[in-house]
Each structure stands twice: as structure tokens, then as C-alpha cells.
Design a protein around this motif. Structure first.
Motif, PDB file in Angstrom:
ATOM      1  N   GLY A  68       0.826  -1.194   0.000  1.00  0.00           N
ATOM      2  CA  GLY A  68       0.000   0.000   0.000  1.00  0.00           C
ATOM      3  C   GLY A  68       0.861   1.244   0.000  1.00  0.00           C
ATOM      4  N   SER A  69       0.231   2.370  -0.131  1.00  0.00           N
ATOM      5  CA  SER A  69       0.947   3.641  -0.128  1.00  0.00           C
ATOM      6  C   SER A  69       1.425   3.935   1.289  1.00  0.00           C
ATOM      7  N   VAL A  70       2.726   3.972   1.461  1.00  0.00           N
ATOM      8  CA  VAL A  70       3.321   4.111   2.788  1.00  0.00           C
ATOM      9  C   VAL A  70       4.070   5.432   2.874  1.00  0.00           C
ATOM     10  N   PRO A  71       3.798   6.247   3.888  1.00  0.00           N
ATOM     11  CA  PRO A  71       4.552   7.496   4.059  1.00  0.00           C
ATOM     12  C   PRO A  71       5.980   7.210   4.503  1.00  0.00           C
ATOM     13  N   LEU A  72       6.941   7.775   3.801  1.00  0.00           N
ATOM     14  CA  LEU A  72       8.349   7.558   4.116  1.00  0.00           C
ATOM     15  C   LEU A  72       8.955   8.854   4.634  1.00  0.00           C
ATOM     16  N   GLY A  73       9.685   8.771   5.743  1.00  0.00           N
ATOM     17  CA  GLY A  73      10.316   9.944   6.332  1.00  0.00           C
ATOM     18  C   GLY A  73      11.632  10.277   5.651  1.00  0.00           C
ATOM     19  N   THR A  74      12.263  11.351   6.111  1.00  0.00           N
ATOM     20  CA  THR A  74      13.538  11.780   5.522  1.00  0.00           C
ATOM     21  C   THR A  74      14.631  10.748   5.727  1.00  0.00           C
ATOM     22  N   HIS A  75      14.541   9.953   6.819  1.00  0.00           N
ATOM     23  CA  HIS A  75      15.547   8.924   7.063  1.00  0.00           C
ATOM     24  C   HIS A  75      15.527   7.851   5.978  1.00  0.00           C
ATOM     25  N   SER A  76      14.409   7.722   5.266  1.00  0.00           N
ATOM     26  CA  SER A  76      14.302   6.678   4.247  1.00  0.00           C
ATOM     27  C   SER A  76      15.270   6.910   3.093  1.00  0.00           C
ATOM     28  N   GLU A  77      15.643   8.160   2.853  1.00  0.00           N
ATOM     29  CA  GLU A  77      16.581   8.438   1.763  1.00  0.00           C
ATOM     30  C   GLU A  77      17.900   7.703   1.975  1.00  0.00           C
ATOM     31  N   LEU A  78      18.400   7.721   3.196  1.00  0.00           N
ATOM     32  CA  LEU A  78      19.651   7.025   3.498  1.00  0.00           C
ATOM     33  C   LEU A  78      19.468   5.514   3.391  1.00  0.00           C
ATOM     34  N   GLY A 243      31.936   4.042   4.903  1.00  0.00           N
ATOM     35  CA  GLY A 243      32.207   5.449   4.677  1.00  0.00           C
ATOM     36  C   GLY A 243      31.101   6.399   5.096  1.00  0.00           C
ATOM     37  N   VAL A 244      30.007   5.888   5.690  1.00  0.00           N
ATOM     38  CA  VAL A 244      28.930   6.788   6.096  1.00  0.00           C
ATOM     39  C   VAL A 244      29.424   7.694   7.220  1.00  0.00           C
ATOM     40  N   SER A 245      28.867   8.880   7.292  1.00  0.00           N
ATOM     41  CA  SER A 245      29.281   9.855   8.299  1.00  0.00           C
ATOM     42  C   SER A 245      28.781   9.441   9.681  1.00  0.00           C
ATOM     43  N   PRO A 246      29.363  10.014  10.754  1.00  0.00           N
ATOM     44  CA  PRO A 246      28.862   9.702  12.108  1.00  0.00           C
ATOM     45  C   PRO A 246      27.372   9.982  12.272  1.00  0.00           C
ATOM     46  N   SER A 247      26.880  11.069  11.681  1.00  0.00           N
ATOM     47  CA  SER A 247      25.457  11.377  11.808  1.00  0.00           C
ATOM     48  C   SER A 247      24.607  10.362  11.057  1.00  0.00           C
ATOM     49  N   GLU A 248      25.099   9.880   9.914  1.00  0.00           N
ATOM     50  CA  GLU A 248      24.367   8.852   9.166  1.00  0.00           C
ATOM     51  C   GLU A 248      24.390   7.523   9.904  1.00  0.00           C
ATOM     52  N   LEU A 249      25.538   7.191  10.515  1.00  0.00           N
ATOM     53  CA  LEU A 249      25.620   5.960  11.305  1.00  0.00           C
ATOM     54  C   LEU A 249      24.641   6.026  12.474  1.00  0.00           C
ATOM     55  N   ASP A 250      24.555   7.191  13.093  1.00  0.00           N
ATOM     56  CA  ASP A 250      23.615   7.396  14.191  1.00  0.00           C
ATOM     57  C   ASP A 250      22.175   7.219  13.714  1.00  0.00           C
ATOM     58  N   MET A 251      21.861   7.732  12.522  1.00  0.00           N
ATOM     59  CA  MET A 251      20.520   7.596  11.971  1.00  0.00           C
ATOM     60  C   MET A 251      20.182   6.134  11.701  1.00  0.00           C
ATOM     61  N   LEU A 252      21.150   5.375  11.175  1.00  0.00           N
ATOM     62  CA  LEU A 252      20.921   3.966  10.901  1.00  0.00           C
ATOM     63  C   LEU A 252      20.655   3.190  12.191  1.00  0.00           C
ATOM     64  N   TYR A 253      21.427   3.483  13.240  1.00  0.00           N
ATOM     65  CA  TYR A 253      21.255   2.731  14.476  1.00  0.00           C
ATOM     66  C   TYR A 253      20.001   3.159  15.227  1.00  0.00           C
TER      67      TYR A 253
END
Length: 445
Positions: A68-78, A243-253
Motif C-alpha cells: 500500500g501507499s506508505v509514508p516515508l520519512g527523511t531517514h528513508s533516503e539514506l 564510509g557513512v558519516s557519524p550522523s548517518e551511522l547514528d541515523m541507521l542505528y
């Protein structure tokens, strides 16, 4: 029990030892039976088969048409960038054949479907982000350090909440306490487990899989080493992740934390119990998501665990590549070990000592109950008589269960003892300072 063949032998044919024991070695080729079964499985989903292989956009469109149509947040881009990197890495890799690429495409579709279902759950149940995760207990060590054995023991504590394999494979919707033991997903996974045993008949002999048993939660982490551990050869993807940045690693975790909350929305425990090698890669940000986490670090001779994990991964990789490149796999495991241990040592300098305990494989296997008692005393968990009784029953049942001998060697994977020791020198010295133990003794292999 782990054992190693004589130096110089690349592989050993499978043979019966007696009625209760079978030698298990890494496969070198995909079997004709596996080809037949995998081809049949892929043919069952014609819509998926009609999509361009490894085209993430087409696979995402198919998943959205079903979920179904699912809303994706900004974190979904990563998250989506990472899965595109994985698909692209596989598409360019000459180790894969057509069947392997179709299997990888099937794997990536499954990732996308679970991702969309999870995002839909977050939208449907906004209280997920408020579920408390107090004093979670994480088991972190390289593969084959006794983490599965210890995880199964710790999960017996009535106050613990350890994820089961069925809810990791099919986490949506969030499981409920009243149907936790009878959820229809359990029977669906049993069918899947039977199929996997037919394709990879030796895998369950060296790593137990049971739908209702505790399992490591690497499937709850959208990105990390788990794709490689589950059999996907993807060096370009691994370079991206590293190679992901610390902020991206934080977002993933932080995404992993949300999944821990998701599984506990309707079925909570006193403390979460998780085990995964993947946690080591997130040590730089782990305490941001889990400030009061307690970490059990498991240690064993790297000359044993590196080829052992390589041999285990070979069982799964053969579904994707028709022939195993053992030397390539050995190098990747050595690099993963070195990188994971480096992050483990770095975290030791940045966190409070009261949040860590070190456990040696020999101590764990010699007296597992004493080891658990020590962990609980260190971290302030309540060690009850009921918990001890459950562990003793489990250990007694395990001692009479069927055993298989896992056979491997460094040389089989293009490695040498001198090479591993040279790359492990800093880690070995660090473990000795912390525990007083030398993991690698002279002449030991």
C-alpha cells in the motif's frame, strides 16, 4: 565442536563418522539439487520475476503495490540509498551467475517489503517511539565466539525479552503477548526453514535455526555487515557502509532502536537481550540510542573464529554464487574481524567500564551458569532460582542432542596463522590487558 584439518588441505569430503556425528565442511559448488529448488522457488512469484533484476525502483514499486501507499520519512533516503548500493554492487560483481542475481533480487525485494511494512506500522502505531528500552543487554563478538549459546541461555530468563526467529523474519504487525506462542507466522517460517534445509542441508548442523528460538537481530538493522554474513558478496556496498558519516551511522542505528520498540509494543520484557556481530560496527553511536546499554564482549582465538565464520557463510553464499571463492571469502572475514575489533577497542576508551564485561569462550563453555551469574552480578540483573533451573534443564537437553563436527582451517580460506596474528596483534594485547588471558598460545591453531 570445532576442529581443523591437517595444514595444506583445502577441503575435506563429507563422510559419516558414526550414527550420531557427521563431518561438515564448506561447500565448493552449488549442488544441482539446490539449483532445482531455487529455480522452482523463484518461479512461484511471477510478478517479481517479471521485474528487472536488481532494479530497486521496480522492486520498490512492486512492494508498494502490495503493501500500500506508505509514508516515508527523511531517514528513508539514506536507507534506500544503501539498498541501491547493495543492488549495484551485486549487479557489477562477476562472482554471481544469473540464478544468483535473481536470488539477490529476491532478497532485496524482501528487504523492501519489510521496510515498507515497518514504516506503515510506525504510522499506524505512533506509540512505538515511546516504548521504553531500559538496560538492554547486548552480546557482541565475532562469529563463533559462543554468542548463540550464551544468547539462548540468557533468553531463558523470564524477565528477558529476546527476539525469536519468526518475528525477525516477519516482524509486521507487532507481535502480541496473548498470541506470541501461537502466531501463524511460526508455522509459515517452519515451511521456509524446511526449504532452506533442503537447499543448504549442512547449515543447520553448524548454526541452529528454530522458528520459536532466539536469534540474532541483525535482520532488524537495515544496513551493516549482515548482508555479507547472510551470503551476499558485496564489496562496493561494504565500502559505502564503512564510509557513512557519524550522523548517518547514528541515523541507521536509531532505526534499529525503533525496531526494538516495535517488537515490544504489545509484548515487553524486563530487559531486551540481543546478540549480533553487527553491533560492533555501531559502537561509535550505540550509547546515543541506548545510553544505559550493557555490553558482553565475547573473545576467542581469531585463528579459530575467522575460518569458522567463513565456513558458515560459505553455506549461505552458495545460493548466490555457483562456485565458492574461498580465498576471497577468507580475506573479507579477516578484514571484517580487524574492523569490528578496532571499533570494539575504540568504544572501550569512550564508555564507562561499568557498561562492559569481557567473556572468554573457554570460560563460557567450561561453566556457563557461573558465567551468566557473573554477568548478572556485574550489571545488576536479578539472578533467580527459576532462571537457574531453566538454564540447567536447557544444558542437560543440549548435552544429549545430536552433534555435528564443523571442520575448517585457515589455509582452506587462503590465510595463515602468521598473517592472522599480525593483523590481530593490537586486539590480542588489548584482551590480555583486560582479562589476563592470551587467546593465542604458541603452536595453537
Amino acid at each position: 565442536m570445532d576442529a581443523s584439518p591437517r595444514p595444506g588441505k583445502r577441503s575435506m569430503p563429507r563422510r559419516k563418522v558414526d550414527s550420531d556425528e557427521t563431518i561438515v565442511v564448506a561447500p565448493e559448488l552449488r549442488s544441482p539439487k539446490a539449483v532445482q529448488l531455487l529455480t522452482r522457488m523463484l518461479s512461484l512469484d511471477r510478478e517479481l520475476g517479471a521485474r528487472q533484476v536488481l532494479d530497486v525502483d521496480q522492486l520498490l514499486d512492486l512492494a508498494q503495490s502490495r503493501v500500500g501507499s506508505v509514508p516515508l520519512g527523511t531517514h528513508s533516503e539514506l536507507h534506500l540509498e544503501g539498498i541501491r548500493r547493495l543492488a549495484g554492487s551485486i549487479a557489477r560483481d562477476t562472482h554471481y551467475d544469473d540464478l544468483g542475481r535473481y536470488m539477490a533480487s529476491h532478497y532485496i525485494y524482501g528487504w523492501l517489503e519489510r521496510y515498507l511494512q515497518f514504516e506503515q506500522d510506525v504510522a499506524d502505531f505512533p506509540d512505538i517511539v515511546d516504548v521504553p528500552v531500559a538496560k538492554p543487554l547486548f552480546l557482541v563478538g565475532f562469529g563463533r565466539t559462543g554468542s548463540t549459546f550464551l544468547h539462548h541461555l540468557l533468553a531463558l530468563d523470564p524477565q528477558a525479552r529476546a527476539p525469536r526467529l519468526w518475528e525477525l523474519q516477519e516482524p509486521s504487525p507487532p507481535p502480541r503477548r496473548e498470541t506470541y506462542e501461537t502466531d501463524p507466522r511460526i508455522d509459515r517460517l517452519r515451511v521456509h526453514a524446511d526449504f532452506r534445509s533442503a537447499v543448504m542441508p549442512d547449515l543447520h548442523k553448524i548454526h541452529e535455526f528454530a522458528p520459536a528460538a532466539p536469534e540474532e537481530c541483525q535482520l532488524m538493522m537495515w544496513h551493516g555487515p549482515q548482508h555479507m554474513i547472510l551470503g551476499l558478496r558485496s564489496p562496493d556496498y561494504w565500502q559505502w557502509f564503512r564510509g557513512v558519516s557519524p550522523s548517518e551511522l547514528d541515523m541507521l542505528y536509531a532505526g534499529y532502536r525503533r525496531q526494538v520498540q516495535h517488537l515490544q509494543l504489545f509484548h515487553r520484557g524486563g530487559h531486551w537481550v540481543s546478540k549480533s556481530l553487527a553491533h560492533a560496527q555501531f559502537f561509535p553511536v550505540l550509547f546515543k540510542s541506548f545510553p544505559d546499554a550493557r555490553i558482553v564482549r565475547l573473545h576467542r582465538d581469531p585463528c579459530q573464529i575467522i575460518p569458522a565464520l567463513a565456513s558458515l557463510i560459505a553455506q549461505m553464499q552458495i545460493a548466490y554464487t555457483p562456485r565458492l571463492d574461498a580465498h576471497d571469502l577468507g580475506q573479507r572475514m579477516l578484514e571484517l574481524f580487524e574492523q569490528s575489533m578496532a571499533r570494539m577497542m575504540q568504544a572501550d576508551e569512550e564508555a564507562r567500564s561499568g557498561q562492559f564485561i569481557d567473556v572468554l569462550f573457554e570460560d563460557l563453555t567450561r561453566d556457563p551458569i557461573a558465567t551468566v551469574r557473573t554477568i548478572y552480578a556485574k550489571f545488576g540483573y536479578d539472578f533467580t532460582g527459576e532462571f537457574e533451573t531453566l538454564m540447567r534443564r536447557h544444558l542437560q537437553a543440549e548435552s544429549i542432542s545430536r552433534r555435528f563436527k564443523h571442520v575448517y582451517s585457515l589455509e582452506q580460506f587462503g590465510l595463515s596463522r602468521a598473517q592472522v596474528l599480525a593483523r590481530s596483534e593490537e586486539y590480542l594485547a588489548w584482551v590480555e590487558r583486560r582479562t589476563g588471558a592470551r587467546l593465542c598460545r604458541p603452536g595453537r591453531s
